[in-house]
Design an enzyme around this catalytic site. Structure first.
Site: not given
Ligand code: GDP
Length: 139
Positions: A51, A59, A87, A93, A104, A114, A117
């Site tokens: 990540y 976060f 996706r 998300t 989800r 959630n 991934h």
């Molecule tokens: P994804 O591609 O849909 O998984 O979303 P992102 O790439 O934006 O974020 C990666 C992961 O970070 C997400 O799947 C969540 O597990 C986590 N995440 C994203 N936004 C938040 C947030 O606002 N708070 C927390 N605790 N985790 C977050």
């Protein structure tokens, strides 16, 4: 449409709640075929490196804590247009914004925990598959 490969992680919440089988069944029903699967416990270094693009996000700490709190299931999925289709099947998300019938919507507790991934583009899929799977583990 091209046959693609994408990385899927069934996150610790999915494993804790015994949702692994149901999620894989949804993927197979959508012709997203798991061609490599392993269950493992991520170390902090594995999660932080995976990540790394989110390192500056507020976060990030919570995300790494969550991803290392228990085992995950790592999979390489293969199918037509697999990156975008997975996706779509995962959903947004934030599960509160995810469409009915998505993974989800069905299984995620909140935006952090959630359930799954999925890679978001061909370049990220290549990096993410290579992060977790050696060449000799893939057909
Ligand atoms: P994804 O591609 O849909 O998984 O979303 P992102 O790439 O934006 O974020 C990666 C992961 O970070 C997400 O799947 C969540 O597990 C986590 N995440 C994203 N936004 C938040 C947030 O606002 N708070 C927390 N605790 N985790 C977050």
């Amino acid at each position: 449409m091209a046959v693609e490969r994408t990385l899927s992680i069934l996150k610790p919440d999915s494993v804790e709640k015994n949702h692994v089988g149901e999620i894989i069944a949804m993927l197979e029903a959508a012709s997203l075929r798991p061609i490599a699967i392993k269950r493992t416990q991520l170390t902090r270094a594995m999660a932080e490196g995976f990540y790394a693009v989110h390192r500056e996000r507020k976060f990030f700490g919570e995300l790494v804590e969550f991803m290392t709190r228990g085992p995950v299931v790592l999979m390489v999925l293969e199918g037509e247009n697999a990156i975008a289709r997975y996706r779509e099947i995962m959903g947004a998300t934030d599960p509160a914004k995810a469409a009915e019938g998505t993974i989800r919507k069905k299984f995620a507790a909140n935006i952090g925990e959630n359930a799954t991934h999925g890679s978001d583009a061909p370049e990220t899929a290549k990096f993410e598959i290579g992060w977790f799977f050696a060449g000799c583990e893939l057909p």
